[in-house]
Design a protein around this motif. Sequence first.
Motif, PDB file in Angstrom:
ATOM      1  N   ASP A   1      15.590 -14.566   4.234  1.00  0.00           N
ATOM      2  CA  ASP A   1      15.549 -13.493   3.256  1.00  0.00           C
ATOM      3  C   ASP A   1      14.126 -13.200   2.788  1.00  0.00           C
ATOM      4  OD1 ASP A   1      18.245 -13.367   3.484  1.00  0.00           O
ATOM      5  OD2 ASP A   1      18.654 -14.508   1.669  1.00  0.00           O
ATOM      6  N   ASP A   2      13.178 -14.141   3.009  1.00  0.00           N
ATOM      7  CA  ASP A   2      11.812 -13.945   2.537  1.00  0.00           C
ATOM      8  C   ASP A   2      10.936 -13.216   3.547  1.00  0.00           C
ATOM      9  OD1 ASP A   2      12.378 -15.240   0.184  1.00  0.00           O
ATOM     10  OD2 ASP A   2      11.850 -17.209   0.988  1.00  0.00           O
ATOM     11  N   LEU A   3      11.470 -12.870   4.724  1.00  0.00           N
ATOM     12  CA  LEU A   3      10.678 -12.193   5.747  1.00  0.00           C
ATOM     13  C   LEU A   3      10.673 -10.694   5.466  1.00  0.00           C
ATOM     14  CD1 LEU A   3       9.073 -12.541   8.351  1.00  0.00           C
ATOM     15  CD2 LEU A   3      11.181 -12.190   9.628  1.00  0.00           C
ATOM     16  N   HIS A   4       9.494 -10.162   5.112  1.00  0.00           N
ATOM     17  CA  HIS A   4       9.390  -8.758   4.713  1.00  0.00           C
ATOM     18  C   HIS A   4       8.935  -7.847   5.848  1.00  0.00           C
ATOM     19  CE1 HIS A   4      10.063 -10.007   0.623  1.00  0.00           C
ATOM     20  NE2 HIS A   4       9.022 -10.823   0.682  1.00  0.00           N
ATOM     21  N   GLY A   5       8.348  -8.387   6.893  1.00  0.00           N
ATOM     22  CA  GLY A   5       7.888  -7.528   7.971  1.00  0.00           C
ATOM     23  C   GLY A   5       7.423  -8.335   9.161  1.00  0.00           C
ATOM     24  N   VAL A   6       7.414  -7.711  10.326  1.00  0.00           N
ATOM     25  CA  VAL A   6       6.948  -8.332  11.567  1.00  0.00           C
ATOM     26  C   VAL A   6       5.871  -7.433  12.162  1.00  0.00           C
ATOM     27  CG1 VAL A   6       7.579  -9.114  13.871  1.00  0.00           C
ATOM     28  CG2 VAL A   6       9.197  -9.385  11.989  1.00  0.00           C
ATOM     29  N   VAL A   7       4.689  -7.994  12.410  1.00  0.00           N
ATOM     30  CA  VAL A   7       3.580  -7.224  12.957  1.00  0.00           C
ATOM     31  C   VAL A   7       3.251  -7.766  14.336  1.00  0.00           C
ATOM     32  CG1 VAL A   7       1.168  -6.563  12.688  1.00  0.00           C
ATOM     33  CG2 VAL A   7       2.636  -6.712  10.685  1.00  0.00           C
ATOM     34  N   GLY A   8       3.148  -6.889  15.327  1.00  0.00           N
ATOM     35  CA  GLY A   8       2.831  -7.338  16.680  1.00  0.00           C
ATOM     36  C   GLY A   8       2.210  -6.241  17.494  1.00  0.00           C
ATOM     37  N   ASN A   9       1.660  -6.618  18.654  1.00  0.00           N
ATOM     38  CA  ASN A   9       1.068  -5.620  19.541  1.00  0.00           C
ATOM     39  C   ASN A   9       2.146  -4.918  20.358  1.00  0.00           C
ATOM     40  OD1 ASN A   9      -1.542  -6.155  18.745  1.00  0.00           O
ATOM     41  ND2 ASN A   9      -1.850  -7.732  20.294  1.00  0.00           N
ATOM     42  N   VAL A  10       3.125  -5.681  20.825  1.00  0.00           N
ATOM     43  CA  VAL A  10       4.217  -5.104  21.615  1.00  0.00           C
ATOM     44  C   VAL A  10       5.513  -5.778  21.199  1.00  0.00           C
ATOM     45  CG1 VAL A  10       2.777  -4.562  23.620  1.00  0.00           C
ATOM     46  CG2 VAL A  10       3.899  -6.789  23.478  1.00  0.00           C
ATOM     47  N   THR A  11       6.626  -5.086  21.427  1.00  0.00           N
ATOM     48  CA  THR A  11       7.916  -5.701  21.153  1.00  0.00           C
ATOM     49  C   THR A  11       8.266  -6.647  22.302  1.00  0.00           C
ATOM     50  OG1 THR A  11       9.177  -3.989  22.285  1.00  0.00           O
ATOM     51  CG2 THR A  11       8.658  -3.603  19.963  1.00  0.00           C
ATOM     52  N   GLU A  12       9.265  -7.481  22.078  1.00  0.00           N
ATOM     53  CA  GLU A  12       9.673  -8.414  23.123  1.00  0.00           C
ATOM     54  C   GLU A  12      10.138  -7.662  24.371  1.00  0.00           C
ATOM     55  OE1 GLU A  12      12.946 -11.947  24.021  1.00  0.00           O
ATOM     56  OE2 GLU A  12      13.005 -10.817  22.143  1.00  0.00           O
ATOM     57  N   ASN A  13      10.905  -6.599  24.191  1.00  0.00           N
ATOM     58  CA  ASN A  13      11.412  -5.863  25.343  1.00  0.00           C
ATOM     59  C   ASN A  13      10.325  -5.065  26.051  1.00  0.00           C
ATOM     60  OD1 ASN A  13      14.029  -6.814  25.331  1.00  0.00           O
ATOM     61  ND2 ASN A  13      14.784  -5.200  23.963  1.00  0.00           N
ATOM     62  N   GLN A  14       9.285  -4.627  25.333  1.00  0.00           N
ATOM     63  CA  GLN A  14       8.136  -4.001  25.990  1.00  0.00           C
ATOM     64  C   GLN A  14       7.442  -5.017  26.888  1.00  0.00           C
ATOM     65  OE1 GLN A  14       6.095  -2.551  22.492  1.00  0.00           O
ATOM     66  NE2 GLN A  14       6.503  -0.434  23.036  1.00  0.00           N
ATOM     67  N   LEU A  15       7.316  -6.237  26.396  1.00  0.00           N
ATOM     68  CA  LEU A  15       6.696  -7.292  27.197  1.00  0.00           C
ATOM     69  C   LEU A  15       7.562  -7.628  28.403  1.00  0.00           C
ATOM     70  CD1 LEU A  15       4.414  -9.350  27.497  1.00  0.00           C
ATOM     71  CD2 LEU A  15       5.715 -10.903  26.037  1.00  0.00           C
ATOM     72  N   ARG A  16       8.860  -7.703  28.222  1.00  0.00           N
ATOM     73  CA  ARG A  16       9.757  -8.013  29.336  1.00  0.00           C
ATOM     74  C   ARG A  16       9.711  -6.893  30.381  1.00  0.00           C
ATOM     75  NH1 ARG A  16      13.432 -12.085  28.509  1.00  0.00           N
ATOM     76  NH2 ARG A  16      14.925 -11.153  29.946  1.00  0.00           N
TER      77      ARG A  16
ATOM     78  N   PHE B   1     -14.198  -0.242   9.557  1.00  0.00           N
ATOM     79  CA  PHE B   1     -13.436   0.191   8.392  1.00  0.00           C
ATOM     80  C   PHE B   1     -14.343   0.190   7.169  1.00  0.00           C
ATOM     81  CE2 PHE B   1     -10.535  -1.919  11.275  1.00  0.00           C
ATOM     82  CZ  PHE B   1      -9.373  -1.161  11.249  1.00  0.00           C
ATOM     83  N   ARG B   2     -13.975   0.975   6.203  1.00  0.00           N
ATOM     84  CA  ARG B   2     -14.571   0.878   4.874  1.00  0.00           C
ATOM     85  C   ARG B   2     -13.542   0.211   3.978  1.00  0.00           C
ATOM     86  NH1 ARG B   2     -16.019   6.719   3.043  1.00  0.00           N
ATOM     87  NH2 ARG B   2     -16.349   5.694   1.042  1.00  0.00           N
ATOM     88  N   GLY B   3     -13.973  -0.828   3.288  1.00  0.00           N
ATOM     89  CA  GLY B   3     -13.092  -1.513   2.367  1.00  0.00           C
ATOM     90  C   GLY B   3     -13.478  -1.170   0.942  1.00  0.00           C
ATOM     91  N   GLU B   4     -12.549  -0.608   0.193  1.00  0.00           N
ATOM     92  CA  GLU B   4     -12.799  -0.239  -1.198  1.00  0.00           C
ATOM     93  C   GLU B   4     -11.553  -0.497  -2.028  1.00  0.00           C
ATOM     94  OE1 GLU B   4     -15.864   3.232  -1.911  1.00  0.00           O
ATOM     95  OE2 GLU B   4     -14.366   3.914  -0.449  1.00  0.00           O
ATOM     96  N   GLY B   5     -11.730  -1.302  -3.073  1.00  0.00           N
ATOM     97  CA  GLY B   5     -10.618  -1.562  -3.971  1.00  0.00           C
ATOM     98  C   GLY B   5      -9.409  -2.179  -3.307  1.00  0.00           C
ATOM     99  N   GLY B   6      -9.626  -2.992  -2.284  1.00  0.00           N
ATOM    100  CA  GLY B   6      -8.520  -3.638  -1.589  1.00  0.00           C
ATOM    101  C   GLY B   6      -7.851  -2.784  -0.542  1.00  0.00           C
ATOM    102  N   VAL B   7      -8.409  -1.597  -0.273  1.00  0.00           N
ATOM    103  CA  VAL B   7      -7.829  -0.683   0.716  1.00  0.00           C
ATOM    104  C   VAL B   7      -8.790  -0.502   1.878  1.00  0.00           C
ATOM    105  CG1 VAL B   7      -6.958   1.648   1.134  1.00  0.00           C
ATOM    106  CG2 VAL B   7      -6.530   0.532  -1.068  1.00  0.00           C
ATOM    107  N   LEU B   8      -8.277  -0.565   3.096  1.00  0.00           N
ATOM    108  CA  LEU B   8      -9.081  -0.382   4.305  1.00  0.00           C
ATOM    109  C   LEU B   8      -8.862   1.008   4.876  1.00  0.00           C
ATOM    110  CD1 LEU B   8      -8.439  -3.860   5.942  1.00  0.00           C
ATOM    111  CD2 LEU B   8     -10.695  -2.983   5.329  1.00  0.00           C
TER     112      LEU B   8
ATOM    113  N   ALA C   1       0.911  -8.192   2.093  1.00  0.00           N
ATOM    114  CA  ALA C   1       0.866  -8.541   0.672  1.00  0.00           C
ATOM    115  C   ALA C   1       0.092  -7.494  -0.120  1.00  0.00           C
ATOM    116  CB  ALA C   1       0.230  -9.913   0.496  1.00  0.00           C
ATOM    117  N   ALA C   2      -1.040  -7.029   0.451  1.00  0.00           N
ATOM    118  CA  ALA C   2      -1.854  -6.028  -0.236  1.00  0.00           C
ATOM    119  C   ALA C   2      -1.084  -4.730  -0.418  1.00  0.00           C
ATOM    120  CB  ALA C   2      -3.145  -5.782   0.543  1.00  0.00           C
ATOM    121  N   ARG C   3      -0.324  -4.352   0.602  1.00  0.00           N
ATOM    122  CA  ARG C   3       0.454  -3.120   0.510  1.00  0.00           C
ATOM    123  C   ARG C   3       1.619  -3.265  -0.467  1.00  0.00           C
ATOM    124  NH1 ARG C   3       0.636  -0.718   6.726  1.00  0.00           N
ATOM    125  NH2 ARG C   3      -1.589  -0.255   6.851  1.00  0.00           N
ATOM    126  N   SER C   4       1.940  -4.505  -0.819  1.00  0.00           N
ATOM    127  CA  SER C   4       2.987  -4.743  -1.814  1.00  0.00           C
ATOM    128  C   SER C   4       2.392  -4.984  -3.196  1.00  0.00           C
ATOM    129  CB  SER C   4       3.831  -5.964  -1.396  1.00  0.00           C
ATOM    130  OG  SER C   4       4.381  -5.772  -0.107  1.00  0.00           O
TER     131      SER C   4
END
Length: 298
Positions: free
Chosen positions: A1-16, A76-83, A246-249
């Motif tokens: 229940d604590d998993l808020h998102g999954v970040v990756g370059n490709v999905t598993e089926n794209q890799l397959r 990137f430019r980083g300002e106020g916690g935003v990229l 976390a930053a986006r939250s």
Amino acid sequence: DDLHGVVGNVTENQLRAALGRPPRTPRPFPRQADGPEAHGFHHLCHAAFAYLTSGMSRALVLAVDNSGDDDTLVAFRGEGGVLTRLGAVHKRPVPIGGVYEEATRQLGFGLGGEGKVTGLAGFGTAQPQDVAALLRRIGPWHLASEFLTTKDHALHGVLRAPWAAVAPAHADFAASVQQALESTILAFLDDLRREFPTECLCLGGGVALNCSLNGRILRTGWFRRVWLAPSPADPGNAAGAALLWAARSGCNGPGLRSGSLGPPQDPQAVIAAAKGIADVELTVLGPPASRAVAERAA
């Protein structure tokens, strides 16, 4: 229940699919609801790990590696916690980190031996004609080069078997590759600091592990503060993805006070352990000497 998102370059089926295998029916994780899955964040995760651990409010952020999401360098430019993305260099015709990686293989150091090339470069002298052969043109957001192993390349003859002795020509070749890398990154930074003036720089991506390059950046005096997060290469992207989410939250942390991780070690215990290794000659350096060695290495 604590998993808020999954970040990756490709999905598993794209890799397959890329491997010629049939797609797999997705099986949900043992939690009530799957979090959203996001892709195309490779360099953004590099940048997030660098910037969001720096404690800096406003900074130029540079992520450089072999390739990821079709790019080899992203600023990137980083300002106020935003990229905010400033620009990028595509991985074709040749990725910036890929040139260094190919040189590492050519010098016989194998996969992951880039640090040996950096060290070997200190024993050689960069040859201007070799640097010119490595990089034909450096300009804003453009890199024109060619793989070092192409048969018509001027440096194709500089090859070393992994078991062979290191010759002066190998050291000169390493120095030329190192200078070409430094010239490339400094050209981009000089361009970027005019577009986004700031005293702070954050570095991410595998190329950020090149301590000689980092020392060269510091010596330019362009930036008052330069931050390198621990594990800036791909392993650190897991932390970068978590920090980005976390930053986006709205959960920004205070940053790290040091790039050193892990518990402190008792110097006497380290010395005792080293003395227990057979056929090892041990010389203990005090803080002034050890600092001088570190500065010399950088």
